[in-house]
Design an enzyme around this catalytic site. Structure first.
Site, PDB file in Angstrom:
ATOM      1  N   LEU A  23      11.584  12.808  -2.089  1.00 30.76           N
ATOM      2  CA  LEU A  23      12.489  13.959  -2.102  1.00 30.76           C
ATOM      3  C   LEU A  23      13.054  14.246  -3.478  1.00 30.76           C
ATOM      4  CD1 LEU A  23      14.492  13.240   1.193  1.00 30.76           C
ATOM      5  CD2 LEU A  23      12.632  14.882   0.873  1.00 30.76           C
ATOM      6  N   GLY A  24      13.166  13.244  -4.318  1.00 29.89           N
ATOM      7  CA  GLY A  24      13.732  13.471  -5.643  1.00 29.89           C
ATOM      8  C   GLY A  24      14.070  12.158  -6.306  1.00 29.89           C
ATOM      9  N   GLY A  26      16.974  10.326  -9.485  1.00 30.37           N
ATOM     10  CA  GLY A  26      18.086  10.483 -10.407  1.00 30.37           C
ATOM     11  C   GLY A  26      18.245   9.224 -11.224  1.00 30.37           C
ATOM     12  N   GLY A  27      19.414   9.093 -11.853  1.00 35.97           N
ATOM     13  CA  GLY A  27      19.634   7.954 -12.725  1.00 35.97           C
ATOM     14  C   GLY A  27      19.651   6.628 -11.987  1.00 35.97           C
ATOM     15  N   MET A  28      20.061   6.633 -10.693  1.00 33.75           N
ATOM     16  CA  MET A  28      20.139   5.382  -9.953  1.00 33.75           C
ATOM     17  C   MET A  28      18.807   4.993  -9.332  1.00 33.75           C
ATOM     18  SD  MET A  28      22.690   4.308  -6.823  1.00 33.75           S
ATOM     19  CE  MET A  28      24.138   4.319  -7.849  1.00 33.75           C
ATOM     20  N   GLY A  29      18.003   5.957  -8.948  1.00 33.34           N
ATOM     21  CA  GLY A  29      16.736   5.627  -8.316  1.00 33.34           C
ATOM     22  C   GLY A  29      16.088   6.835  -7.685  1.00 33.34           C
ATOM     23  N   VAL A  31      14.696   8.985  -4.140  1.00 35.78           N
ATOM     24  CA  VAL A  31      15.063   9.277  -2.763  1.00 35.78           C
ATOM     25  C   VAL A  31      13.807   9.693  -2.014  1.00 35.78           C
ATOM     26  CG1 VAL A  31      16.532  10.624  -1.233  1.00 35.78           C
ATOM     27  CG2 VAL A  31      17.341  10.035  -3.517  1.00 35.78           C
ATOM     28  N   LYS A  45      17.459   6.132  -0.248  1.00 34.68           N
ATOM     29  CA  LYS A  45      17.601   6.005  -1.701  1.00 34.68           C
ATOM     30  C   LYS A  45      17.248   4.581  -2.085  1.00 34.68           C
ATOM     31  CE  LYS A  45      20.547   7.998  -4.378  1.00 34.68           C
ATOM     32  NZ  LYS A  45      21.767   8.473  -5.073  1.00 34.68           N
ATOM     33  N   ASP A 139      30.589  13.403  -8.435  1.00 34.19           N
ATOM     34  CA  ASP A 139      29.376  14.093  -8.883  1.00 34.19           C
ATOM     35  C   ASP A 139      29.030  15.243  -7.939  1.00 34.19           C
ATOM     36  OD1 ASP A 139      27.354  14.550 -10.705  1.00 34.19           O
ATOM     37  OD2 ASP A 139      25.911  13.267  -9.672  1.00 34.19           O
TER      38      ASP A 139
END
Length: 726
Positions: A23-24, A26-29, A31, A45, A139
């Site tokens: 799905l996408g 980001g900085g953490m990991g 999804v 996630k 955020d």
């Protein structure tokens, strides 16, 4: 939330959830769309593996998972499962079928006032649930608002924190997204519920106007405007603008409380069971029921509801098949299960690309490819294999912290932000041309904003007119691009523009003005201020500088220093203007390509996409049309088109095997097209027929850039140059 297929590097199962698509990230990991054994769709996630070595991060993640479990409410995505101590660590939440607000505005346009009020009430309700759990989201932004058929959900509590807990955040760290971070957080004065109210106001402004209230551009420039300048709310209805302005007050004590916002924007009222309407945002037809008897939010724009409904209907809900021994069946392709109990592999960094190329009589950061780089991580020396039509020229490993910033036809420029080093490589062989430890601003005596938010890291911003420009602190620096010799520095208040050098002048453009520098000395020659906000995109042709506002293309005569004409398009301008053959070409958000007379500003022609070819998104794309041999080549998401430059007659249109084209360049009689799936295609420039299509950076941790037919791929700490067949 749109999805893409899993690749070889993705896990196939996490915990008890089978992963179906990505799905996408980001900085953490990353999804993923997952499915439980009983058929329930969830968003999983998976924490980035490099973070798992940090025990402090594991502690923070475990505490945030526990805090997020306390959040309940109509407009939040509930946490359903988690394993913060696993390898990998992960968190599963309710899956929300629908576009993000960012995708919805990009695809379907800005929202009317009543819909924005309904959205605001729903988001206020979500924040009430977050704050009731003694949390601060930190955020809230358009991409973290998902629009399901029955209304929005606020997602991603991955960086949330307990309202009174300062131990979970490193000292001096600013967490969030530029334009949505409250000024007190940028000033390091603490984080509280009022910061979420600020972000809510910025989100509503985005929904109503299609752009954040503090504009775009480099993060330092956006952060500066958040702290020091008033928001631009001209695209909002007066009553809505008044509410949003209160949310965006610089002093958090002057912002309204969430209960006041709920009452002002529209309190939820039950209607026919579980359905909800919002005062001031009624359903257009007086009802809210969608097909199948599922509740919908009648105040949301109809195209958004339709998209969300289709995504909901396509969500798999059947239970996972089971083998005779009772275990879930392995994936159909026989991919192995992820090993358990093994240490996490080092994940490589991911680069971001944006292409800017020169055309005849136009300068748009001439012949330069720009990479945006995320944080450095551990690397290995594995190398990508060259496809059949892409011949390897050279390959070399990069030093720790070293990343590629730009390339021209002659040189590749590497930067090490923290060590203040710039290295120039030969495009032909990859050998060092020069290497230099460059000056960086001394910020010790500057304000807290400069010291803590801007910092003194270096960032290459442009290569133009034989100079390499980089920013640090409050200064813009210039080097000789051929030998690295330092030339001058100019106080730019931390904006760090990308100057375009033409005819003995360097034009440094910002969001509401541009100033002109002497490229020999760095002295400011003159300055022009626009009446409203403009884009960072700029082209210079002859005596004319071209830029654009929201819908306006603006021409400034560089001799008289006055604006000569303004042309208004029917939709927001999305690409840099490109001048060639006496015309200016640019693309708009609705997918149209415009040609305007460069001398008078009169429209020459426009090309639109209709029927099955039309898609309201313009995507990242090539950053502007390409003009070559009397033709204009243009992309609209996955479509590439060729127009006659003089008449606008469509010569051909070609749908690519992907949803989005990420770069387009013309070399001789070939159009090279890079797409979002990591493939490079060669199209015949006259007919549009595909000659070949090869994978170049399908590994998600690689990235791609191109100058002419020279292709650069950075993967696993190694930079490799290829030559594409044309």
């Amino acid at each position: 939330m749109a999805s893409v297929p899993l690749t070889a590097g993705d896990p196939v199962r996490v915990g008890r959830y089978r992963l179906l698509a990505r799905l996408g990230q980001g900085g953490m990991g990353r999804v993923y769309l997952g499915r439980s054994p009983g058929g329930r769709a969830v968003a999983v996630k998976v924490v980035r593996e490099a973070l798992l070595w940090d025990e402090g991060f594991r502690l923070r993640f475990a505490r945030e998972v526990e805090a997020a479990r306390r959040v309940t409410g109509f407009c939040t995505a509930a946490v359903v499962d988690a394993d913060p101590s696993g390898n990998p660590a992960w968190l599963a939440t309710e899956y929300v079928p629908g576009l993000s607000l960012q995708e919805a505005v990009t695809r379907h346009g800005v929202w009317p006032e009543q819909a924005v009020r309904g959205l605001g009430a729903a988001l206020a309700e979500a924040l009430a649930a977050v704050h009731a759990a003694d949390l601060v989201h930190r955020d809230l932004k358009p991409s973290n608002v998902l629009l399901a058929p029955d209304g929005p959900r606020v997602i991603d509590f991955g960086i949330s924190a307990a309202a009174g807990d300062t131990a979970l955040t490193e000292t001096g760290t600013v967490i969030g997204t530029p334009g949505f971070i409250p000024p007190e957080q940028l000033r390091h004065e603490g984080v509280g519920p009022a910061g979420d109210v600020f972000a809510l106001g910025a989100v509503l402004a985005y929904a109503a106007a299609g752009v954040g209230p503090f504009g775009g551009g480099p993060s330092q420039a956006v952060n500066y405007r958040v702290v020091h300048e008033n928001p631009d709310l001209r695209g909002l209805a007066p009553a809505l603008a008044a509410v949003v302005a209160r949310c965006l007050a610089k002093d958090p004590r002057e912002r309204p409380a969430v209960p006041w916002l709920l009452n002002e924007l529209g309190h939820p009222e039950p209607a026919d069971g579980d359905r909800h309407t919002y005062r001031g945002a009624p359903a257009p037809d007086g009802g809210e029921e969608s097909d199948g008897g599922v509740a919908t939010a009648g105040w949301m724009p109809a195209p958004v509801v339709d998209s969300a409904t289709r995504m909901r209907d396509e969500t798999p809900t059947e239970p996972m098949p089971r083998a005779e021994d009772g275990r879930p069946e392995p994936p159909a392709d026989g991919a192995p299960e992820p090993p358990s109990g093994t240490p996490p592999r080092a994940r490589r960094r991911r680069l971001r690309t944006a292409l800017a190329t020169a055309t005849a009589l136009a300068v748009v950061v001439t012949g330069v490819v720009v990479w945006r780089v995320s944080a450095d991580e551990e690397k290995d020396d594995s190398r990508p294999a060259a496809p059949a039509n892409v011949e390897e020229i050279w390959s070399r490993s990069l030093d720790e912290g070293q990343t590629m910033a730009m390339a021209t036809e002659r040189a590749v420029y590497l930067e090490n932000k923290e060590r203040h080093e710039i290295t120039a490589l030969s495009v032909a062989g990859g050998s060092d041309r020069w290497a230099r430890r460059v000056k960086a601003s001394d910020v010790s005596g500057e304000s807290d904003y400069v010291k803590n938010t801007v910092g003194d890291d270096i960032e290459i911003t442009a290569v133009s007119g034989g100079l390499l420009y980089y920013g640090s602190g409050q200064y813009l620096y210039a080097l000789d691009a051929d030998n690295g010799d330092p030339l001058w520095k100019h106080m730019d208040d931390s904006f760090h523009p990308s100057p375009v050098a033409v005819g003995g002048a360097a034009y440094a453009h910002m969001n509401a003005f541009f100033y002109v520098l002497d490229p020999r000395t760095g002295d400011e020659l003159w300055k022009h201020v626009f009446e409203g906000l403009t884009s960072d995109d700029v082209s210079v042709t002859g005596d004319t500088l071209l830029t654009h506002g929201k819908k306006e293309l603006i021409a400034v005569n560089t001799r008289t220093r006055k604006e000569t004409w303004t042309y208004e398009a029917d939709s927001e301008v999305e690409t840099a203007p490109v001048a060639a053959g006496g015309k200016v070409y640019f693309g708009t958000k609705d997918g149209a390509l415009y040609a305007v007379d460069a001398a008078s500003g009169d429209e020459a022609w426009r090309g639109t996409f209709e029927g099955e070819l039309w898609d309201g998104r313009l995507g990242g794309g090539a950053g502007g049309p390409e003009v070559a041999d009397g033709n204009v080549y243009f992309e609209n998401d996955g479509h590439v088109s060729a127009f006659d430059a003089d008449t606008g007659r469509v010569l051909w249109r070609k749908k690519q095997k992907t949803d989005e084209v990420t770069s387009l360049t013309v070399v001789d009689d070939t159009v090279l097209v890079h797409d979002s799936e990591g493939y490079l295609s060669a199209l015949d420039a006259d007919s549009g027929k595909t000659r070949w299509r090869e994978p170049v950076d399908v590994d998600d941790d690689a990235d791609f850039g191109i100058v002419g037919n020279t292709v650069f791929v950075e993967l696993n700490g190694r930079l490799t140059a290829y030559r594409a067949a044309t």
